[in-house]
Write a protein that holds these residues in place. Structure first.
Motif, PDB file in Angstrom:
ATOM      1  N   LEU A  84      79.069 -15.858  20.360  1.00  0.00           N
ATOM      2  CA  LEU A  84      78.838 -17.187  19.814  1.00  0.00           C
ATOM      3  C   LEU A  84      78.469 -18.188  20.896  1.00  0.00           C
ATOM      4  CD1 LEU A  84      81.617 -17.360  17.092  1.00  0.00           C
ATOM      5  CD2 LEU A  84      79.158 -17.453  16.726  1.00  0.00           C
ATOM      6  N   VAL A  85      79.107 -18.094  22.055  1.00  0.00           N
ATOM      7  CA  VAL A  85      78.773 -18.991  23.163  1.00  0.00           C
ATOM      8  C   VAL A  85      77.314 -18.809  23.563  1.00  0.00           C
ATOM      9  CG1 VAL A  85      79.198 -19.413  25.621  1.00  0.00           C
ATOM     10  CG2 VAL A  85      81.114 -19.205  24.052  1.00  0.00           C
ATOM     11  N   THR A  86      76.872 -17.576  23.671  1.00  0.00           N
ATOM     12  CA  THR A  86      75.484 -17.295  24.040  1.00  0.00           C
ATOM     13  C   THR A  86      74.515 -17.846  22.995  1.00  0.00           C
ATOM     14  OG1 THR A  86      76.168 -15.301  25.210  1.00  0.00           O
ATOM     15  CG2 THR A  86      73.849 -15.449  24.597  1.00  0.00           C
ATOM     16  N   LEU A  87      74.808 -17.608  21.721  1.00  0.00           N
ATOM     17  CA  LEU A  87      73.934 -18.093  20.652  1.00  0.00           C
ATOM     18  C   LEU A  87      73.892 -19.615  20.612  1.00  0.00           C
ATOM     19  CD1 LEU A  87      74.830 -15.593  17.782  1.00  0.00           C
ATOM     20  CD2 LEU A  87      72.672 -15.736  19.039  1.00  0.00           C
ATOM     21  N   LEU A  88      75.041 -20.259  20.817  1.00  0.00           N
ATOM     22  CA  LEU A  88      75.069 -21.719  20.799  1.00  0.00           C
ATOM     23  C   LEU A  88      74.284 -22.310  21.959  1.00  0.00           C
ATOM     24  CD1 LEU A  88      78.774 -22.251  19.717  1.00  0.00           C
ATOM     25  CD2 LEU A  88      76.743 -22.917  18.425  1.00  0.00           C
ATOM     26  N   ARG A  89      74.365 -21.692  23.129  1.00  0.00           N
ATOM     27  CA  ARG A  89      73.585 -22.171  24.273  1.00  0.00           C
ATOM     28  C   ARG A  89      72.091 -22.006  24.025  1.00  0.00           C
ATOM     29  NH1 ARG A  89      77.328 -19.709  29.047  1.00  0.00           N
ATOM     30  NH2 ARG A  89      78.837 -21.410  29.083  1.00  0.00           N
ATOM     31  N   LYS A  90      71.705 -20.872  23.448  1.00  0.00           N
ATOM     32  CA  LYS A  90      70.288 -20.648  23.143  1.00  0.00           C
ATOM     33  C   LYS A  90      69.795 -21.642  22.095  1.00  0.00           C
ATOM     34  CE  LYS A  90      69.967 -15.755  24.292  1.00  0.00           C
ATOM     35  NZ  LYS A  90      69.644 -14.417  23.777  1.00  0.00           N
ATOM     36  N   ARG A  91      70.638 -21.941  21.089  1.00  0.00           N
ATOM     37  CA  ARG A  91      70.248 -22.897  20.063  1.00  0.00           C
ATOM     38  C   ARG A  91      70.086 -24.288  20.660  1.00  0.00           C
ATOM     39  NH1 ARG A  91      71.124 -27.076  17.531  1.00  0.00           N
ATOM     40  NH2 ARG A  91      73.103 -27.374  18.546  1.00  0.00           N
ATOM     41  N   ALA A  92      70.983 -24.669  21.564  1.00  0.00           N
ATOM     42  CA  ALA A  92      70.872 -25.974  22.214  1.00  0.00           C
ATOM     43  C   ALA A  92      69.592 -26.065  23.036  1.00  0.00           C
ATOM     44  CB  ALA A  92      72.095 -26.231  23.088  1.00  0.00           C
ATOM     45  N   ALA A  93      69.254 -24.988  23.731  1.00  0.00           N
ATOM     46  CA  ALA A  93      68.022 -24.979  24.525  1.00  0.00           C
ATOM     47  C   ALA A  93      66.801 -25.078  23.615  1.00  0.00           C
ATOM     48  CB  ALA A  93      67.948 -23.719  25.381  1.00  0.00           C
ATOM     49  N   ALA A  94      66.825 -24.386  22.483  1.00  0.00           N
ATOM     50  CA  ALA A  94      65.712 -24.457  21.539  1.00  0.00           C
ATOM     51  C   ALA A  94      65.588 -25.871  20.972  1.00  0.00           C
ATOM     52  CB  ALA A  94      65.912 -23.441  20.415  1.00  0.00           C
ATOM     53  N   HIS A  95      66.715 -26.497  20.697  1.00  0.00           N
ATOM     54  CA  HIS A  95      66.706 -27.873  20.187  1.00  0.00           C
ATOM     55  C   HIS A  95      66.118 -28.824  21.228  1.00  0.00           C
ATOM     56  CE1 HIS A  95      68.028 -31.443  18.051  1.00  0.00           C
ATOM     57  NE2 HIS A  95      68.539 -31.881  19.195  1.00  0.00           N
ATOM     58  N   ASN A  96      66.514 -28.657  22.481  1.00  0.00           N
ATOM     59  CA  ASN A  96      66.034 -29.538  23.554  1.00  0.00           C
ATOM     60  C   ASN A  96      64.537 -29.400  23.801  1.00  0.00           C
ATOM     61  OD1 ASN A  96      68.536 -30.659  23.975  1.00  0.00           O
ATOM     62  ND2 ASN A  96      69.095 -29.228  25.585  1.00  0.00           N
ATOM     63  N   THR A  97      63.990 -28.220  23.543  1.00  0.00           N
ATOM     64  CA  THR A  97      62.552 -28.016  23.761  1.00  0.00           C
ATOM     65  C   THR A  97      61.724 -28.277  22.506  1.00  0.00           C
ATOM     66  OG1 THR A  97      62.718 -25.655  23.286  1.00  0.00           O
ATOM     67  CG2 THR A  97      62.911 -26.334  25.599  1.00  0.00           C
ATOM     68  N   GLY A  98      62.401 -28.529  21.382  1.00  0.00           N
ATOM     69  CA  GLY A  98      61.679 -28.819  20.148  1.00  0.00           C
ATOM     70  C   GLY A  98      61.186 -27.595  19.415  1.00  0.00           C
ATOM     71  N   ALA A  99      61.752 -26.427  19.710  1.00  0.00           N
ATOM     72  CA  ALA A  99      61.353 -25.188  19.035  1.00  0.00           C
ATOM     73  C   ALA A  99      62.132 -25.064  17.723  1.00  0.00           C
ATOM     74  CB  ALA A  99      61.605 -23.992  19.945  1.00  0.00           C
ATOM     75  N   GLU A 100      61.626 -25.699  16.674  1.00  0.00           N
ATOM     76  CA  GLU A 100      62.357 -25.786  15.413  1.00  0.00           C
ATOM     77  C   GLU A 100      62.557 -24.436  14.733  1.00  0.00           C
ATOM     78  OE1 GLU A 100      60.379 -28.667  13.018  1.00  0.00           O
ATOM     79  OE2 GLU A 100      60.621 -30.252  14.510  1.00  0.00           O
ATOM     80  N   GLU A 101      61.530 -23.590  14.747  1.00  0.00           N
ATOM     81  CA  GLU A 101      61.646 -22.278  14.100  1.00  0.00           C
ATOM     82  C   GLU A 101      62.666 -21.404  14.816  1.00  0.00           C
ATOM     83  OE1 GLU A 101      57.882 -20.390  13.589  1.00  0.00           O
ATOM     84  OE2 GLU A 101      57.022 -22.113  12.559  1.00  0.00           O
ATOM     85  N   LEU A 102      62.638 -21.428  16.148  1.00  0.00           N
ATOM     86  CA  LEU A 102      63.602 -20.646  16.918  1.00  0.00           C
ATOM     87  C   LEU A 102      65.011 -21.169  16.691  1.00  0.00           C
ATOM     88  CD1 LEU A 102      64.268 -18.470  19.011  1.00  0.00           C
ATOM     89  CD2 LEU A 102      63.752 -20.149  20.794  1.00  0.00           C
ATOM     90  N   GLU A 103      65.164 -22.482  16.634  1.00  0.00           N
ATOM     91  CA  GLU A 103      66.477 -23.068  16.401  1.00  0.00           C
ATOM     92  C   GLU A 103      67.012 -22.667  15.027  1.00  0.00           C
ATOM     93  OE1 GLU A 103      68.771 -27.371  16.422  1.00  0.00           O
ATOM     94  OE2 GLU A 103      66.585 -27.336  16.596  1.00  0.00           O
ATOM     95  N   ALA A 104      66.157 -22.661  14.014  1.00  0.00           N
ATOM     96  CA  ALA A 104      66.575 -22.253  12.668  1.00  0.00           C
ATOM     97  C   ALA A 104      67.001 -20.786  12.659  1.00  0.00           C
ATOM     98  CB  ALA A 104      65.455 -22.493  11.674  1.00  0.00           C
ATOM     99  N   MET A 105      66.253 -19.942  13.361  1.00  0.00           N
ATOM    100  CA  MET A 105      66.603 -18.524  13.439  1.00  0.00           C
ATOM    101  C   MET A 105      67.959 -18.349  14.119  1.00  0.00           C
ATOM    102  SD  MET A 105      64.660 -15.398  15.353  1.00  0.00           S
ATOM    103  CE  MET A 105      65.179 -15.983  16.958  1.00  0.00           C
TER     104      MET A 105
END
Length: 71
Positions: free
Chosen positions: A29-50
């Motif tokens: 979960l820590v890894t997934l949350l960090r990846k989601r935060a990075a996707a959010h910061n870069t504006g990658a909406e589809e990746l963040e949703a996934m």
């Protein structure tokens, strides 16, 4: 070939090392949350949703206990 280019060639032919699998659900979960935060910061909406879907899947599910029977 110089020694540096030889080392670089060997490193590239070996490919990237695979990270070890997460030890437990919390580290996953820590890894997934960090990846989601990075996707959010870069504006990658589809990746963040996934990643949000993967986080929901990885969360522990609490099942309601069965009610006690009344006699």
């Amino acid at each position: 070939m110089t020694m540096l280019s030889l080392k670089l060639s060997r490193a590239l032919s070996g490919g990237r090392a695979e990270p070890p699998p997460p030890a437990d659900r919390a580290s996953l979960l820590v890894t997934l949350l960090r990846k989601r935060a990075a996707a959010h910061n870069t504006g990658a909406e589809e990746l963040e949703a996934m990643l949000r879907d993967q986080i929901r899947w990885a969360l522990p599910m609490a099942t309601p206990e069965e009610p006690a029977s009344v006699d």
